[in-house]
Motif scaffolding. Structure first.
Motif, PDB file in Angstrom:
ATOM      1  N   LEU A   2       0.816  -1.208   0.000  1.00 31.19           N
ATOM      2  CA  LEU A   2       0.000   0.000   0.000  1.00 31.19           C
ATOM      3  C   LEU A   2       0.854   1.263   0.000  1.00 31.19           C
ATOM      4  O   LEU A   2       0.608   2.213  -0.760  1.00 31.19           O
ATOM      5  N   LEU A   3       1.871   1.296   0.863  1.00 34.61           N
ATOM      6  CA  LEU A   3       2.726   2.476   1.009  1.00 34.61           C
ATOM      7  C   LEU A   3       4.171   2.034   1.102  1.00 34.61           C
ATOM      8  O   LEU A   3       4.490   1.075   1.808  1.00 34.61           O
ATOM      9  N   GLU A   4       5.037   2.763   0.398  1.00 32.91           N
ATOM     10  CA  GLU A   4       6.464   2.468   0.484  1.00 32.91           C
ATOM     11  C   GLU A   4       7.251   3.768   0.485  1.00 32.91           C
ATOM     12  O   GLU A   4       7.061   4.629  -0.379  1.00 32.91           O
ATOM     13  N   LEU A   5       8.114   3.918   1.485  1.00 33.29           N
ATOM     14  CA  LEU A   5       9.033   5.054   1.562  1.00 33.29           C
ATOM     15  C   LEU A   5      10.432   4.565   1.234  1.00 33.29           C
ATOM     16  O   LEU A   5      10.845   3.493   1.673  1.00 33.29           O
ATOM     17  N   LYS A   6      11.164   5.403   0.487  1.00 33.52           N
ATOM     18  CA  LYS A   6      12.538   5.074   0.148  1.00 33.52           C
ATOM     19  C   LYS A   6      13.434   6.274   0.439  1.00 33.52           C
ATOM     20  O   LYS A   6      13.205   7.374  -0.073  1.00 33.52           O
ATOM     21  N   LYS A  19      17.449  10.082   8.619  1.00 31.37           N
ATOM     22  CA  LYS A  19      18.722   9.781   7.961  1.00 31.37           C
ATOM     23  C   LYS A  19      18.597   8.713   6.874  1.00 31.37           C
ATOM     24  O   LYS A  19      19.468   7.870   6.727  1.00 31.37           O
ATOM     25  N   GLY A  20      17.493   8.742   6.143  1.00 32.84           N
ATOM     26  CA  GLY A  20      17.336   7.773   5.062  1.00 32.84           C
ATOM     27  C   GLY A  20      16.428   6.625   5.455  1.00 32.84           C
ATOM     28  O   GLY A  20      16.849   5.470   5.538  1.00 32.84           O
ATOM     29  N   ILE A  21      15.146   6.949   5.683  1.00 32.78           N
ATOM     30  CA  ILE A  21      14.177   5.965   6.169  1.00 32.78           C
ATOM     31  C   ILE A  21      13.588   5.170   5.009  1.00 32.78           C
ATOM     32  O   ILE A  21      13.123   5.743   4.020  1.00 32.78           O
ATOM     33  N   ASP A  22      13.603   3.858   5.135  1.00 33.01           N
ATOM     34  CA  ASP A  22      12.900   2.952   4.225  1.00 33.01           C
ATOM     35  C   ASP A  22      11.792   2.261   5.027  1.00 33.01           C
ATOM     36  O   ASP A  22      12.047   1.710   6.105  1.00 33.01           O
ATOM     37  N   LEU A  23      10.586   2.293   4.481  1.00 33.79           N
ATOM     38  CA  LEU A  23       9.452   1.691   5.189  1.00 33.79           C
ATOM     39  C   LEU A  23       8.428   1.210   4.176  1.00 33.79           C
ATOM     40  O   LEU A  23       8.084   1.936   3.245  1.00 33.79           O
ATOM     41  N   ALA A  24       7.932   0.001   4.359  1.00 32.82           N
ATOM     42  CA  ALA A  24       6.870  -0.553   3.523  1.00 32.82           C
ATOM     43  C   ALA A  24       5.706  -0.964   4.406  1.00 32.82           C
ATOM     44  O   ALA A  24       5.901  -1.573   5.463  1.00 32.82           O
ATOM     45  N   VAL A  25       4.493  -0.607   3.987  1.00 30.65           N
ATOM     46  CA  VAL A  25       3.291  -0.861   4.778  1.00 30.65           C
ATOM     47  C   VAL A  25       2.278  -1.609   3.918  1.00 30.65           C
ATOM     48  O   VAL A  25       1.914  -1.145   2.833  1.00 30.65           O
ATOM     49  N   LYS A  26       1.809  -2.736   4.421  1.00 30.29           N
ATOM     50  CA  LYS A  26       0.790  -3.507   3.717  1.00 30.29           C
ATOM     51  C   LYS A  26      -0.605  -3.009   4.071  1.00 30.29           C
ATOM     52  O   LYS A  26      -0.822  -2.456   5.143  1.00 30.29           O
ATOM     53  N   GLU A  27      -1.541  -3.243   3.174  1.00 31.85           N
ATOM     54  CA  GLU A  27      -2.924  -2.870   3.450  1.00 31.85           C
ATOM     55  C   GLU A  27      -3.441  -3.652   4.653  1.00 31.85           C
ATOM     56  O   GLU A  27      -3.248  -4.862   4.764  1.00 31.85           O
ATOM     57  N   GLY A  28      -4.077  -2.949   5.580  1.00 32.94           N
ATOM     58  CA  GLY A  28      -4.614  -3.572   6.780  1.00 32.94           C
ATOM     59  C   GLY A  28      -3.622  -3.765   7.907  1.00 32.94           C
ATOM     60  O   GLY A  28      -3.988  -4.235   8.988  1.00 32.94           O
ATOM     61  N   GLU A  29      -2.382  -3.358   7.699  1.00 40.96           N
ATOM     62  CA  GLU A  29      -1.348  -3.547   8.709  1.00 40.96           C
ATOM     63  C   GLU A  29      -1.408  -2.425   9.747  1.00 40.96           C
ATOM     64  O   GLU A  29      -1.673  -1.272   9.427  1.00 40.96           O
ATOM     65  N   VAL A  30      -1.137  -2.782  10.996  1.00 41.13           N
ATOM     66  CA  VAL A  30      -1.018  -1.802  12.076  1.00 41.13           C
ATOM     67  C   VAL A  30       0.436  -1.781  12.512  1.00 41.13           C
ATOM     68  O   VAL A  30       0.975  -2.798  12.967  1.00 41.13           O
TER      69      VAL A  30
END
Length: 247
Positions: A2-6, A19-30
């Motif tokens: 659903l969401l991805e930061l690079k 300082k360079g955040i990578d994050l991936a979020v799936k639909e329905g995830e808390v």
């Protein structure tokens, strides 16, 4: 995804907050984000929702890629239509009733008729057990009630993701439980949530994934059991040891 930061970066003067955040979020995830104050947690949320502009990084939301350092106004508005944010200090309009605080975003942001907006707002108030307070102004409500109205205002827009910025930090201890209960209900309904919180018991009970932030970086992440019971990084261990009684 659903969401991805690079490679999200943000600096204030000489302070490298992210300082360079990578994050991936799936639909329905808390996702619960924990860590010491000043570590960049709130700044990350504010960059995701374009309340601040990043120095570098990309965001992909529903397969739409956005340069976070140079978003267009159209991209900012599009992102905000897909997200909602619940703030520490409620951010309610003091001259509007509870119902109006919720319905106005529907009228002016989504072009709903006043009748339809008020119907949806009433339903949202009912979901947080505050329909009987619909004609009350913020000054007539407790902090916990105001925050729950803030949650209703965020969720009535039917966002893909709700961002919570330490939603219980301004509340008296006896009011925290009702807000956390409403957040847990949201999670049980499948709402995607990113929650910056100091409520470790909530993070342990509700989050699908816990992320430990420190010094502008993601130090460690995993299931609540992994992070709280078997932290791998020394910095995580030190933080959790200091607050062990909270979880």
């Amino acid at each position: 995804m659903l969401l991805e930061l690079k490679n999200l970066k943000k600096t204030f003067k000489d302070n490298h907050v992210l300082k360079g955040i990578d994050l991936a979020v799936k639909e329905g995830e808390v996702i619960a984000i924990i860590g010491p104050s000043g570590s960049g947690k709130t700044t990350m949320l504010r960059n995701i929702n374009f309340l601040e502009t990043a120095d570098a990084g990309t965001m992909t939301l529903r397969q739409k890629r956005i340069d976070m350092a140079a978003p267009t106004q159209e991209q900012v508005l599009w992102t905000r239509r897909h997200m909602a944010m619940v703030f520490q200090n409620y951010n309610l309009f003091k001259n509007k009733t509870a119902l109006e605080n919720i319905s106005e975003g529907l009228i002016f942001g989504q072009n709903k008729s006043k009748e339809e907006a008020e119907t949806l707002a009433s339903r949202a108030l009912d979901q947080v057990d505050l329909l009987d307070k619909k004609d009350f102004y913020p000054s007539q409500l407790s902090g916990g009630q105001q925050q729950r109205i803030g949650i209703a205002r965020a969720t009535v827009l039917n966002p893909d993701i709700v961002l919570f910025d330490e939603p219980t930090s301004a509340l008296d201890p006896e009011l925290v439980g009702t807000v956390l209960r409403d957040m847990k209900r949201l999670a049980e309904r499948g709402q995607t949530m990113i929650v910056v919180t100091h409520q470790m018991a909530f993070a342990r009970d509700v989050a699908d994934r816990v992320i430990f932030f420190a010094d502008g970086e993601i130090i460690e992440q995993g299931s609540a059991d992994d992070v709280f019971d078997h932290p791998q990084h020394e910095r995580t261990q030190r933080f959790l040891s200091a607050i062990a009684e909270d979880y």
